[in-house]
Design a protein around this motif. Sequence first.
Motif, short mmCIF file in Angstrom:
data_model
loop_
_atom_site.label_atom_id
_atom_site.label_comp_id
_atom_site.label_asym_id
_atom_site.label_seq_id
_atom_site.Cartn_x
_atom_site.Cartn_y
_atom_site.Cartn_z
N LYS A 1 0.83 -1.20 0.00
CA LYS A 1 0.00 0.00 0.00
C LYS A 1 0.87 1.25 0.00
N LEU A 2 1.95 1.21 0.77
CA LEU A 2 2.87 2.34 0.81
C LEU A 2 3.57 2.53 -0.52
N CYS A 3 3.98 1.44 -1.15
CA CYS A 3 4.68 1.52 -2.43
C CYS A 3 3.75 2.01 -3.54
N ALA A 4 2.46 1.70 -3.42
CA ALA A 4 1.49 2.09 -4.45
C ALA A 4 0.85 3.43 -4.15
N GLU A 5 1.52 4.24 -3.34
CA GLU A 5 1.00 5.53 -2.95
C GLU A 5 0.64 6.34 -4.20
N ASN B 1 -0.81 7.68 -18.19
CA ASN B 1 -0.71 6.30 -18.66
C ASN B 1 0.64 5.68 -18.28
N SER B 2 1.66 6.52 -18.13
CA SER B 2 2.98 6.03 -17.75
C SER B 2 3.05 5.67 -16.27
N PHE B 3 2.13 6.26 -15.47
CA PHE B 3 2.09 6.01 -14.03
C PHE B 3 0.67 5.60 -13.64
N PRO B 4 0.32 4.32 -13.86
CA PRO B 4 -1.04 3.84 -13.59
C PRO B 4 -1.48 4.15 -12.16
N GLY B 5 -2.74 4.56 -12.03
CA GLY B 5 -3.30 4.88 -10.71
C GLY B 5 -3.08 6.33 -10.31
N SER B 6 -2.38 7.10 -11.17
CA SER B 6 -2.12 8.50 -10.84
C SER B 6 -3.30 9.38 -11.25
N ASN B 7 -3.29 10.60 -10.76
CA ASN B 7 -4.27 11.61 -11.19
C ASN B 7 -3.50 12.88 -11.52
N ALA B 8 -4.17 13.82 -12.18
CA ALA B 8 -3.48 15.04 -12.62
C ALA B 8 -4.26 16.28 -12.26
N LEU B 9 -3.53 17.33 -11.92
CA LEU B 9 -4.11 18.65 -11.72
C LEU B 9 -3.55 19.58 -12.79
N ILE B 10 -4.43 20.13 -13.62
CA ILE B 10 -4.05 21.17 -14.57
C ILE B 10 -4.07 22.48 -13.80
N LEU B 11 -2.95 23.20 -13.80
CA LEU B 11 -2.81 24.40 -12.97
C LEU B 11 -2.53 25.62 -13.85
N PRO B 12 -3.58 26.23 -14.40
CA PRO B 12 -3.36 27.43 -15.24
C PRO B 12 -2.87 28.61 -14.41
N ILE B 13 -1.93 29.34 -14.98
CA ILE B 13 -1.43 30.56 -14.33
C ILE B 13 -1.43 31.69 -15.35
N ARG B 14 -1.51 32.93 -14.86
CA ARG B 14 -1.58 34.08 -15.76
C ARG B 14 -0.26 34.36 -16.44
N ARG B 15 0.82 33.98 -15.82
CA ARG B 15 2.13 34.05 -16.46
C ARG B 15 3.04 33.04 -15.79
N ALA B 16 3.98 32.50 -16.53
CA ALA B 16 4.97 31.59 -15.96
C ALA B 16 6.08 32.40 -15.31
N PHE C 1 -13.01 22.12 -20.64
CA PHE C 1 -13.74 21.43 -21.72
C PHE C 1 -12.88 20.33 -22.33
N SER C 2 -11.59 20.61 -22.53
CA SER C 2 -10.68 19.66 -23.19
C SER C 2 -10.42 18.42 -22.37
N THR C 3 -10.52 18.53 -21.05
CA THR C 3 -10.18 17.42 -20.16
C THR C 3 -11.41 16.79 -19.50
N ALA C 4 -12.60 17.26 -19.86
CA ALA C 4 -13.82 16.83 -19.16
C ALA C 4 -14.09 15.33 -19.27
N GLN C 5 -13.61 14.69 -20.33
CA GLN C 5 -13.91 13.27 -20.56
C GLN C 5 -13.01 12.33 -19.76
N ASP C 6 -11.97 12.87 -19.13
CA ASP C 6 -11.02 12.03 -18.40
C ASP C 6 -11.15 12.33 -16.90
N SER C 7 -11.70 11.39 -16.16
CA SER C 7 -11.96 11.59 -14.72
C SER C 7 -10.67 11.69 -13.91
N ARG C 8 -9.54 11.32 -14.50
CA ARG C 8 -8.26 11.40 -13.79
C ARG C 8 -7.72 12.82 -13.75
N ILE C 9 -8.29 13.71 -14.58
CA ILE C 9 -7.75 15.06 -14.73
C ILE C 9 -8.73 16.08 -14.14
#
Length: 199
Positions: free
Chosen positions: A29-33, A59-74, A102-110
């Motif tokens: 369980k710890l390894c699959a964090e 897809n490279s890291f199964p079980g992961s999730n993603a946060l898209i983090l828009p910013i006004r400037r890098a 809208f672009s990511t709405a179909q993927d529950s991981r994002i």
Amino acid sequence: MMDLNFKNSDSLSVSKFFLFFILSFFYLKLCAEELTILYSGTFDPFHRVHLQEVEGALNSFPGSNALILPIRRAPHTPKVTETGSFQPTFLDFDEILDIAKFSTAQDSRIKVDLGFETLVGINSGVGQADATVKITGSRKAHLIGTDILAVWEQKGFIEPILETAEIIVSADPTDIALYENQKIKYATNPKIRFINVVT
């Protein structure tokens, strides 16, 4: 008497087995964090390659999730010299958010996180590293391109970021040579991984 000794021995073996099973369960369980992939940028606009990169990382890291983090400037965006202000984005920030959602709405991981700028403090020199401390979750990794890794190298950001997160570097199809050089340079660092998912 012999039967009794045998039963005691048998009982001890069963106890050891269950102890081993319980310890193995918690170890696995710890390894699959769960890994949370943080993908920040101006996304002006969010387009197909952005989606390919984040889905490729997931897809490279199964079980992961993603946060898209828009910013006004890098943090590395150059200033407009005449006014001293930062270059404006092509789209309004609300439009950028809408397109990303809208672009990511179909993927529950994002998920698109709207509060990133507040968390980071956009004027912070190493905003991405600051954010990892404040975003809840266990393992975190920044998904970046080869150009951002080069900027982080120049500014000395790599080590501070690795204190709180891992780094996933996505290949830039316009500069494969840089990607391959960086991959060789960081080959022995287990906290920096390279993926080539954009075609």
